[in-house]
Design a protein around this motif. Sequence first.
Motif, short mmCIF file in Angstrom:
data_model
loop_
_atom_site.label_atom_id
_atom_site.label_comp_id
_atom_site.label_asym_id
_atom_site.label_seq_id
_atom_site.Cartn_x
_atom_site.Cartn_y
_atom_site.Cartn_z
N SER A 1 -43.43 -24.31 -7.33
CA SER A 1 -44.31 -25.40 -6.88
C SER A 1 -44.96 -26.14 -8.04
CB SER A 1 -45.41 -24.84 -5.96
OG SER A 1 -46.31 -24.01 -6.69
N THR A 2 -44.78 -25.62 -9.26
CA THR A 2 -45.35 -26.27 -10.44
C THR A 2 -44.21 -26.78 -11.31
OG1 THR A 2 -45.48 -24.15 -11.61
CG2 THR A 2 -47.40 -24.82 -10.33
N THR A 3 -44.44 -26.87 -12.60
CA THR A 3 -43.42 -27.39 -13.50
C THR A 3 -42.48 -26.31 -14.03
OG1 THR A 3 -44.95 -27.16 -15.36
CG2 THR A 3 -44.87 -29.30 -14.24
N GLY A 4 -42.72 -25.05 -13.65
CA GLY A 4 -41.87 -23.98 -14.12
C GLY A 4 -40.52 -23.96 -13.41
N ARG A 5 -39.61 -23.15 -13.93
CA ARG A 5 -38.29 -23.03 -13.32
C ARG A 5 -37.96 -21.55 -13.12
NH1 ARG A 5 -35.93 -27.88 -13.11
NH2 ARG A 5 -36.45 -29.47 -14.67
N LEU A 6 -37.15 -21.28 -12.10
CA LEU A 6 -36.67 -19.93 -11.85
C LEU A 6 -35.21 -19.84 -12.25
CD1 LEU A 6 -38.03 -18.73 -8.37
CD2 LEU A 6 -38.75 -17.99 -10.65
N GLY A 7 -34.88 -18.83 -13.04
CA GLY A 7 -33.50 -18.54 -13.37
C GLY A 7 -33.09 -17.23 -12.73
N PHE A 8 -31.82 -16.88 -12.85
CA PHE A 8 -31.26 -15.69 -12.22
C PHE A 8 -30.98 -14.63 -13.28
CE2 PHE A 8 -27.37 -13.63 -10.19
CZ PHE A 8 -28.11 -12.86 -9.31
N HIS A 9 -31.43 -13.39 -12.99
CA HIS A 9 -31.22 -12.28 -13.92
C HIS A 9 -30.31 -11.21 -13.32
CE1 HIS A 9 -31.89 -10.00 -17.48
NE2 HIS A 9 -32.84 -9.21 -17.03
N GLY A 10 -30.06 -11.31 -12.00
CA GLY A 10 -29.13 -10.37 -11.40
C GLY A 10 -29.60 -9.83 -10.06
N TYR A 11 -28.65 -9.26 -9.31
CA TYR A 11 -29.04 -8.51 -8.11
C TYR A 11 -29.87 -7.30 -8.53
CZ TYR A 11 -28.75 -4.81 -4.69
OH TYR A 11 -29.08 -3.77 -3.86
N ASN A 12 -29.39 -6.59 -9.55
CA ASN A 12 -30.16 -5.52 -10.17
C ASN A 12 -29.93 -5.60 -11.68
OD1 ASN A 12 -27.63 -4.39 -10.59
ND2 ASN A 12 -27.84 -2.85 -8.99
N HIS A 13 -30.38 -4.58 -12.41
CA HIS A 13 -30.31 -4.65 -13.87
C HIS A 13 -29.08 -3.96 -14.44
CE1 HIS A 13 -32.02 -4.96 -17.99
NE2 HIS A 13 -32.69 -5.96 -17.45
N VAL A 14 -28.08 -3.73 -13.60
CA VAL A 14 -26.80 -3.21 -14.09
C VAL A 14 -25.98 -4.39 -14.59
CG1 VAL A 14 -24.69 -1.97 -13.50
CG2 VAL A 14 -26.88 -1.30 -12.46
N SER A 15 -25.57 -4.34 -15.84
CA SER A 15 -24.84 -5.46 -16.43
C SER A 15 -23.55 -5.74 -15.66
CB SER A 15 -24.50 -5.16 -17.89
OG SER A 15 -25.67 -4.94 -18.64
N PRO A 16 -23.19 -7.01 -15.50
CA PRO A 16 -21.97 -7.36 -14.77
C PRO A 16 -20.71 -7.09 -15.59
CG PRO A 16 -23.05 -9.33 -15.57
CD PRO A 16 -23.97 -8.20 -15.89
N THR A 17 -20.34 -5.83 -15.61
CA THR A 17 -19.13 -5.40 -16.31
C THR A 17 -18.62 -4.13 -15.64
OG1 THR A 17 -18.21 -4.64 -18.42
CG2 THR A 17 -20.52 -4.14 -17.99
N VAL A 18 -17.33 -3.91 -15.73
CA VAL A 18 -16.75 -2.68 -15.17
C VAL A 18 -16.59 -1.63 -16.26
CG1 VAL A 18 -15.56 -3.94 -13.34
CG2 VAL A 18 -14.38 -3.52 -15.52
N HIS A 19 -17.12 -1.91 -17.45
CA HIS A 19 -16.97 -1.00 -18.59
C HIS A 19 -18.31 -0.36 -18.95
CE1 HIS A 19 -13.06 -2.85 -19.00
NE2 HIS A 19 -13.62 -4.03 -19.14
N LYS A 20 -18.33 0.94 -19.12
CA LYS A 20 -19.52 1.62 -19.61
C LYS A 20 -19.59 1.47 -21.12
CE LYS A 20 -19.93 5.17 -16.00
NZ LYS A 20 -20.01 6.63 -15.74
N THR A 21 -20.80 1.23 -21.61
CA THR A 21 -21.02 1.11 -23.05
C THR A 21 -22.30 1.83 -23.41
OG1 THR A 21 -22.34 -0.92 -22.87
CG2 THR A 21 -19.94 -1.18 -22.99
N LYS A 22 -22.62 1.83 -24.70
CA LYS A 22 -23.87 2.45 -25.14
C LYS A 22 -25.07 1.76 -24.51
CE LYS A 22 -25.35 1.70 -29.32
NZ LYS A 22 -25.48 1.72 -30.80
N MET A 23 -24.98 0.44 -24.36
CA MET A 23 -26.07 -0.32 -23.77
C MET A 23 -26.02 -0.29 -22.25
SD MET A 23 -27.85 -1.47 -26.29
CE MET A 23 -28.86 -2.62 -25.37
N ASN A 24 -24.89 0.07 -21.70
CA ASN A 24 -24.66 -0.04 -20.26
C ASN A 24 -24.14 1.29 -19.73
OD1 ASN A 24 -24.92 -2.37 -18.43
ND2 ASN A 24 -22.87 -1.79 -17.82
#
Length: 328
Positions: free
Chosen positions: A65-88
């Motif tokens: 309702s103000t001058t800010g904007r909403l962006g998308f960060h995900g359905y949840n915080h699981v990275s969109p990848t099918v590969h497991k990594t140190k970060m994921n």
Amino acid sequence: SISTTEFYTRQWWPDIKDFFKRYDIPFTSYLIFNYNQDVRAPYTEGEFYVADDTVTVTTAREILSTTGRLGFHGYNHVSPTVHKTKMNKVAWPSLAAIKEGWTVARQTWIRLFGEYSLPFSYVAPNNVIQDEAIEILHEVFPSIKVVSSLRATADDETVHEFGPHPTIPDLYFIPRQTSGYVFTSFVRYLIASSISGSGIWSHFIHADDLFDPYRSEGKTWDQLKGDFHKMISFVKQQYPWIRFVDIREAYQTLRWIDATGIEFNWDEERTTLRVESTEPGLLVRIRTNAMSLRELDGAELVHRYSRMPVVIVRLTKPVHRFVFRPDR
């Protein structure tokens, strides 16, 4: 003592709004619906309403309702990848599952905030997103034109340079360069490197940095605010020609710069520089080294540094002429 919700609503959020208003900095807030690790249906949305008085919904609507904007960060915080990594540590079982989760997120977004407000930009959780997932993101959220990961990393996070997606013409990468509130000498170096190189600075903060001993370095909220003030003051003092813009204007400006043709030619004595550009308004950074800028035509001087041989000029005509003379 106060609850986490009370801290965010009574202190952090008012402080952040005042901070950005003081420095005239537009911002985008990135929305995530869950912190669960569900990667298979059914996908729920309950966590988005857990905070007292459903403050997450209220705050998001306030931003819209103000001058800010909403962006998308995900359905949840699981990275969109099918590969497991140190970060994921958790991976999606398939690209189809990623699409299902994002589809639920899109439906929830429309129900809560309206289709008109669908996001323009996306930040990948843990800064990881595989290439095929970007194509799915574009399919589920065609409103998204900007994808952000990192510009550089020593870990296994996703790295992108500023520029368009190689196969999706209207999608643009605007990676993160720095983050957080703490203003260390290393952060100062990263900022200087970013602006002196590409002329761009992109910065992210997290609401929960205070509660992370590593990201906060054990500092109080007042100390973190003080550091953040020093960081922004440094940028404004050292780079007064920098414009703070929101993500939409950043997207439009970078695409305009990419489309602007420019050519540089020195004369034989290397004292006169001729510049031709297809569009006026472009900012150009020129290293003068042992020379001084004496004359300019078709451009205006924006900033001259006193302690280093650099000038910032704005091109105002299709053809520009700069005359330099050796320093005495």
